[in-house]
Write a protein that holds these residues in place. Structure first.
Motif, PDB file in Angstrom:
ATOM      1  N   ILE A  64       0.826  -1.201   0.000  1.00 47.97           N
ATOM      2  CA  ILE A  64       0.000   0.000   0.000  1.00 47.97           C
ATOM      3  C   ILE A  64       0.866   1.260   0.000  1.00 47.97           C
ATOM      4  O   ILE A  64       0.383   2.357   0.210  1.00 47.97           O
ATOM      5  CB  ILE A  64      -0.993   0.042   1.169  1.00 47.97           C
ATOM      6  CG1 ILE A  64      -0.281  -0.271   2.478  1.00 47.97           C
ATOM      7  CG2 ILE A  64      -2.123  -0.918   0.938  1.00 47.97           C
ATOM      8  CD1 ILE A  64      -1.132   0.033   3.692  1.00 47.97           C
ATOM      9  N   ILE A  95       3.295   2.442   1.937  1.00 51.21           N
ATOM     10  CA  ILE A  95       3.776   3.183   3.101  1.00 51.21           C
ATOM     11  C   ILE A  95       4.957   2.419   3.690  1.00 51.21           C
ATOM     12  O   ILE A  95       5.107   2.268   4.890  1.00 51.21           O
ATOM     13  CB  ILE A  95       2.680   3.440   4.156  1.00 51.21           C
ATOM     14  CG1 ILE A  95       1.887   2.173   4.424  1.00 51.21           C
ATOM     15  CG2 ILE A  95       1.744   4.531   3.718  1.00 51.21           C
ATOM     16  CD1 ILE A  95       0.940   2.331   5.600  1.00 51.21           C
ATOM     17  N   VAL A 118      -4.686   1.810   9.777  1.00 48.43           N
ATOM     18  CA  VAL A 118      -3.362   1.381   9.333  1.00 48.43           C
ATOM     19  C   VAL A 118      -2.406   1.363  10.523  1.00 48.43           C
ATOM     20  O   VAL A 118      -2.380   2.297  11.319  1.00 48.43           O
ATOM     21  CB  VAL A 118      -2.822   2.353   8.260  1.00 48.43           C
ATOM     22  CG1 VAL A 118      -1.469   1.882   7.766  1.00 48.43           C
ATOM     23  CG2 VAL A 118      -3.801   2.453   7.105  1.00 48.43           C
ATOM     24  N   TYR A 119      -1.653   0.284  10.653  1.00 53.04           N
ATOM     25  CA  TYR A 119      -0.648   0.188  11.699  1.00 53.04           C
ATOM     26  C   TYR A 119       0.735   0.009  11.078  1.00 53.04           C
ATOM     27  O   TYR A 119       0.912  -0.874  10.251  1.00 53.04           O
ATOM     28  CB  TYR A 119      -0.946  -0.989  12.634  1.00 53.04           C
ATOM     29  CG  TYR A 119      -2.222  -0.806  13.418  1.00 53.04           C
ATOM     30  CD1 TYR A 119      -2.217  -0.116  14.621  1.00 53.04           C
ATOM     31  CD2 TYR A 119      -3.432  -1.282  12.924  1.00 53.04           C
ATOM     32  CE1 TYR A 119      -3.389   0.078  15.334  1.00 53.04           C
ATOM     33  CE2 TYR A 119      -4.616  -1.097  13.628  1.00 53.04           C
ATOM     34  CZ  TYR A 119      -4.592  -0.419  14.832  1.00 53.04           C
ATOM     35  OH  TYR A 119      -5.751  -0.216  15.523  1.00 53.04           O
ATOM     36  N   ASN A 140       5.317   0.403  11.580  1.00 57.65           N
ATOM     37  CA  ASN A 140       6.440   0.172  12.497  1.00 57.65           C
ATOM     38  C   ASN A 140       6.155  -0.941  13.496  1.00 57.65           C
ATOM     39  O   ASN A 140       6.444  -0.817  14.685  1.00 57.65           O
ATOM     40  CB  ASN A 140       6.774   1.459  13.268  1.00 57.65           C
ATOM     41  CG  ASN A 140       7.416   2.485  12.360  1.00 57.65           C
ATOM     42  OD1 ASN A 140       8.191   2.129  11.472  1.00 57.65           O
ATOM     43  ND2 ASN A 140       7.091   3.747  12.560  1.00 57.65           N
TER      44      ASN A 140
END
Lengths: 154, 530
Positions: free
Chosen positions: A122, A124, A137-138, A140
């Motif tokens: 996606i 990121i 969205v999660y 790290n």
């Protein structure tokens, strides 16, 4: 268990977009979010409305990852397994996720609360490893973050 | 119009939002009100400044001071010290290599010249930065053939990966018989590790609209589509808003700039399929079908959407068009190398200190990108390999780091530039373990239409997976080579052809490491669970 399906909403959505085949994917996307998946009954209705064979409608529905033809769990986890996430520790996070829920990718928990799917990148990647739960969205992620995050959805 | 003594730009992009940019902005606005500075200091939402690791970013004009990463707790100090007392908060300062204060190297911004510096939701800001000047020039002063000539002379190559000359593509479409003709912007960016198009569209949506209308004028088309990935919600919102504004200003719709030229743009949302980035699959998808690639030829310039002549260009390609029209082809050719003009936007990822987005002239070496823009590899680890061009790109060892990165030189060196994703891997990465997600990806995303890709991607993944478990057979490497070469030669579209690239390049450069897995049943780095 097939829930009772009300076609009124479906008709409304189709009417709004019209039956130009260009609109088919948009219509299917909206129906998918309305019903949570694309039930056969709804697809039959779509086939009539667009005047296209059911096979063609089903073909399109089953092709795209954002459209699903089977009911899924209440919360859908889409986990990114792509290389940019992989090299920054995604496999360990996935292991923790699968262990916590007791299911593998593609499966749904017995209580129908969670389904784990994969997502295509996606974009990121800067905050990988990444997963999406429903629309949240999660990034790290670390293996130890998983129980805390899942608790929000239980 | 109100005048302000300072402007504070807050990065509101997908990365920054994840790290609390909205809260930072809200706190900032509250704080300014508290100090009654809200009539003197204007807070603006912009998109990314190319910095994605330390976000959110705050940029304060006129001093051009950059603070990053900014937390809600830092706002007090920024407001009290900087905005009230005029003292720069040193501990939060972040140097951005391309901001003119202290230039690190020649980062040239053509495509991203506005990204992060203008408000993407206001057409006025785009106009104030030469926006729609090129369109005005085209419809008022130029003939379609002249536009085609400018683009062709600029030597602009398609930035989606295939590097086909844009001017030629437009010319073919103009000459092709059939009406109506279509212009399609390919914003179905799904190559893992690539997010340049998203940031271009989030940061400067009007640029793509302007370029599409110019393309329409040049080839004789009146309808354009932007095919945007379904996952890119913020992009869809900003493009919708930009289309409305352009309509209101008379840059879209009927009688553009008072001329007799008409152009409309429709948005098509994707529904999740990597293969739809392939141009004919994308066209099938707009037609409401499964996104399966067509047999080519015929190519889209003669037989595209609904069988009509169609231009399909990548977002980054379009983003180059307005500046080329404004400044002329010779200006554009000053950037980059002789064979590949202009700049390239890269996303740098993986084991690297400064992950993010950069735009540099074609021809910069990967070594410079890693050391200067990427700020090296974290820890004391050594570079092992890079994969250029996303998951379908080639794997590059240390020995190839000095190849100039432009399409022609990379191809000669047996590598590909592709979409511009640069995945950097340090010495702790095992080649077999890295090949696992790469081959799994193609196994998952193959659309299944043609046999070499459908069967080949599955076989390759199974072999890699088996090698990583210690079950590799003596014949596996030659089997991988056979399958890969067959796929490259016989697959219907780029997906199957490129799926072989990482495998073949990995065998070429890291054969020994793979053989150790197969013959000795050992993962030298202890990554694979054998």
């Amino acid at each position: 268990m097939e829930r009772k399906i009300n076609l009124e909403k479906a008709n409304e959505i189709m009417k709004k977009h019209g039956n130009n085949p260009e609109k088919l994917i948009e219509v299917l996307s909206e129906l998918n979010s309305e019903y949570g998946y694309l039930p056969k009954k709804v697809l039959k209705q779509v086939s009539k409305f667009f005047d296209l064979p059911l096979s063609r409608i089903y073909g399109t529905s089953s092709f795209y990852t954002m459209l699903v033809t089977e009911p899924l769990g209440e919360n859908i986890i889409r986990f990114c397994e792509n290389a940019p996430c992989h090299v920054v520790g995604a496999p360990e996070v996935l292991e923790s996720l699968e262990k916590e829920l007791g299911i593998k990718i593609g499966e749904t928990t017995k209580d129908k609360k969670f389904t784990i799917l994969t997502t295509s990148c996606i974009g990121i990647c800067g905050v990988g490893p990444v997963m999406i739960i429903n629309n949240d969205v999660y990034g790290n992620l670390k293996p130890e973050d998983i129980p805390r995050i899942l608790a929000n959805y239980k | 119009m109100a005048l302000y003594r300072a402007h504070v730009i807050v990065s509101i992009d997908s990365f920054s939002i994840l790290k609390g940019a909205i809260e930072v902005k809200d706190t900032l606005i509250d704080k300014l009100k508290k100090y009654k500075l809200d009539q003197e200091v204007k807070v603006l939402e912009m998109s990314t400044l190319g910095q994605i690791k330390d976000v959110p970013v705050i940029l304060i004009y006129p001093e051009k001071v950059v603070y990053a990463p900014v937390k809600v707790e830092d706002i007090d100090e920024i407001v009290e010290e900087h905005l009230l007392k005029g003292r720069v908060v040193k501990r939060l300062i972040k140097e951005l290599p391309w901001l003119p204060k202290k230039p690190k190297l020649e980062e040239a911004r053509i495509v991203l010249s506005n990204a992060g510096l203008i408000d993407p939701e206001l057409i006025e800001e785009y106009i104030a930065n030469d926006g729609y000047v090129a369109l005005g020039k085209v419809v008022k002063e130029m003939k379609p053939d002249e536009v085609l000539e400018v683009i062709e002379n600029s030597n602009l190559l398609g930035r989606g990966g295939a590097a086909f000359p844009t001017g030629l593509k437009w010319k073919f479409t103009r000459k092709a018989k059939g009406e109506p003709k279509y212009i399609i912007a390919n914003a179905d960016e799904s190559e893992p590790g690539t997010f340049k198009d998203r940031l271009i569209l989030e940061g400067d949506p009007h640029r793509i609209i302007e370029a599409m209308v110019i393309a329409g004028f040049a080839v004789g088309s009146h309808i354009g589509y932007i095919y945007i990935r379904g996952e890119y919600a913020l992009v869809i919102e900003r493009i919708k808003n930009a289309i409305n504004q352009a309509h209101n200003m008379g840059f879209l719709g009927e009688n553009i700039f008072g001329s007799d030229f008409n152009f409309e743009i429709k948005i098509h949302k994707g529904a999740g399929a990597y293969v739809c980035g392939e141009e004919t699959a994308l066209i099938e998808s707009i037609e409401g079908k499964r996104g399966e690639p067509r047999t080519r030829p015929p190519y889209p310039p003669t037989y595209g959407l609904w069988g009509k002549p169609t231009v399909v260009n990548n977002v980054e390609t379009f983003a180059n068009v307005p500046p080329i029209i404004r400044n002329g082809p010779d200006w554009f050719k000053r950037f980059g190398t002789e064979r590949c003009s202009g700049t390239k936007v890269y996303t740098i990822l993986g084991n690297i200190n400064n992950k993010g987005l950069i735009e540099v002239p074609m021809g910069i070496s990967l070594r410079d990108v890693i050391n200067i823009y990427g700020d090296g590899i974290p820890g004391d680890k050594k570079f092992k390999l890079a994969q250029t061009g996303g998951t379908s790109g080639s794997i590059i060892p240390e020995s190839m780091l000095d190849v100039p990165m432009d399409y022609a030189s990379m191809m000669e060196a047996g590598a590909a530039l592709g979409s511009g994703a640069l995945l950097i891997c340090d010495e702790t990465n095992c080649i077999v373990d890295l090949l696992k997600p790469l081959t799994h990806f193609f196994n998952y995303e193959s659309c299944g239409k043609c046999v070499p890709c459908r069967v080949g991607t599955t076989k390759i993944y199974k072999i890699i997976e088996r090698i990583s478990r210690g079950g590799g057979l003596n014949t596996d490497i030659s089997m991988l080579e056979d399958i890969s070469k067959t796929m490259a030669a016989t697959s219907l579209c780029g997906l199957g052809q490129a799926a072989a690239v990482p495998v073949l390049s990995a065998i070429k450069h890291f054969r020994g490491e793979i053989e150790t897995h197969i013959f000795d049943k050992i993962c030298p780095l202890g990554v694979c669970k054998i």
